[in-house]
Scaffold this motif. Sequence first.
Motif, mmCIF file in Angstrom:
data_model
loop_
_atom_site.group_PDB
_atom_site.id
_atom_site.type_symbol
_atom_site.label_atom_id
_atom_site.label_comp_id
_atom_site.label_asym_id
_atom_site.label_seq_id
_atom_site.Cartn_x
_atom_site.Cartn_y
_atom_site.Cartn_z
ATOM 1 N N PHE A 166 1.169 -0.958 0.230
ATOM 2 C CA PHE A 166 0.247 -0.198 -0.195
ATOM 3 C C PHE A 166 0.662 1.189 -0.103
ATOM 4 C CE2 PHE A 166 -2.586 3.037 2.582
ATOM 5 C CZ PHE A 166 -3.156 3.347 1.692
ATOM 6 N N GLY A 167 1.580 1.253 0.637
ATOM 7 C CA GLY A 167 2.572 2.326 0.847
ATOM 8 C C GLY A 167 3.702 2.965 -0.523
ATOM 9 N N ASN A 168 4.008 1.369 -0.598
ATOM 10 C CA ASN A 168 4.366 1.703 -2.170
ATOM 11 C C ASN A 168 3.949 1.864 -3.575
ATOM 12 O OD1 ASN A 168 6.514 0.562 -1.575
ATOM 13 N ND2 ASN A 168 6.746 -1.831 -2.166
ATOM 14 N N ALA A 169 2.667 1.579 -3.376
ATOM 15 C CA ALA A 169 1.417 3.040 -4.012
ATOM 16 C C ALA A 169 1.183 3.732 -4.240
ATOM 17 C CB ALA A 169 0.012 1.485 -3.997
ATOM 18 N N HIS A 170 1.458 3.761 -2.765
ATOM 19 C CA HIS A 170 1.051 5.901 -3.088
ATOM 20 C C HIS A 170 2.503 6.235 -3.322
ATOM 21 C CE1 HIS A 170 -3.016 7.014 -1.395
ATOM 22 N NE2 HIS A 170 -2.647 6.029 0.012
ATOM 23 N N CYS A 171 3.306 5.911 -3.283
ATOM 24 C CA CYS A 171 4.514 6.260 -3.906
ATOM 25 C C CYS A 171 5.038 6.028 -5.126
ATOM 26 C CB CYS A 171 6.240 5.314 -2.881
ATOM 27 S SG CYS A 171 7.543 6.349 -3.043
#
Length: 424
Positions: A166-171
Amino acid sequence: MEEVYNKFNELYAIHDWYFCSDRHEKQDMMRSLIEEINSMLADLPEAPPGEVAFIKGKSLNAIDEFTASAEEWLTKAVKLDPSNVSAWIALGQCAWKKGNLSQAKHFLNESLQYGETQEALQDLSMITRQIRVQGEDPSVAMDESIRLAKRAIQLDLNDHKSWYVFGNAHCMRFFSVSQDVSDLKKALTAYTKSESLGGDCNPDLFYNRGNVHRYLQEYAAAVSSYARSVSIDPSFTEATEAGDDVRSFLTRTKELVAHTGYVQRKRLDKIVARLKSSRHSHGCVGFRSLLPGENVGTSLAVCVLMPATKGDIPPETFLCVDVDGFCGFVSMYNLGHNVPPPSPEQVLCVSAPYLNTSSLVPPSSPTEVDTTTDSLPAPPQTVRETEHPLLAQVYNLENVKVEGRALNYRAVAPPQLKVNLFDS
């Protein structure tokens, strides 16, 4: 089959969580276990064929490179037992490794027909943002990637990998589409959540978090994250090099300020005199008149002495001198590489500059970096309290004027990811 599965689980424990300075050593360990698993299966002629095919295929798929035999066994596994969700996921991962993203996405979606799993949704989130459809708005894929990661989290709120994905997706959405800093803040929050749930053994998490901090010029936090990554995986050369690059940059900024960019005093005095007499600097202030944070209603007037960055990692940062003859740095986000920086003869005015007083504080050594947190030291209440170089950040290039004129629209670079991002 119990002993086979014990050995199989041992294989994937090494695959997921064993790190050493020599990556070949890990691959050799896994190959040895694969041979043991195959030998054990050969002694079980009555074992279910579909189950055997799955174990053989997924075992072979533990190796870094794509192997055709893994694909063959996994294809056989889903034919013999189409309801084997794990086999479909493994086949999707095999196709992904092969480079066939559309086929990988198809296999993962097939697994969802027999039940949703975090693993399938996590992989779909990653693959979706890697597939480029001609004529499609990139934001569609990024939003879908985030939606899939959220679905994975909803299945298990305590799954650390789902929060990491999820963090990578926002990044990725920030660098590829939005340029909205709130996406980076959400990424950092997700990384912290993942770490608290067991992701503290994931070197990629800390590397990615270091890249986000580096982009935001939160360099102490970046060095801390890179150091955590290397402490987990000593073979992670990208993290080692990134940490070294940041430390070299911080040392360089201190030297540039100390030597005023190695500009001769007579020439520097002429630059400052012209800056003071320019009508474009009237009503503007110098670095030491700024307050920490955003200075709404205030404009900074400087002349660029030289670039401080090489242009490979954003933002572009320049050593500048202000109307008081004081040297500091100005960083501009999304500045095109092909645009020459303002010359020392040109006056640069920045409205509402964001003064970062703790960004350019160099850690003494990697071992002295606090690797348990990414928090930065509290900024001083006034600029005069800091002994470190000052940095004024510009997020909106519309706030920059050169000789009273706005930057040419060609100066603005399209949003793009300029740092490596490791998904898994």
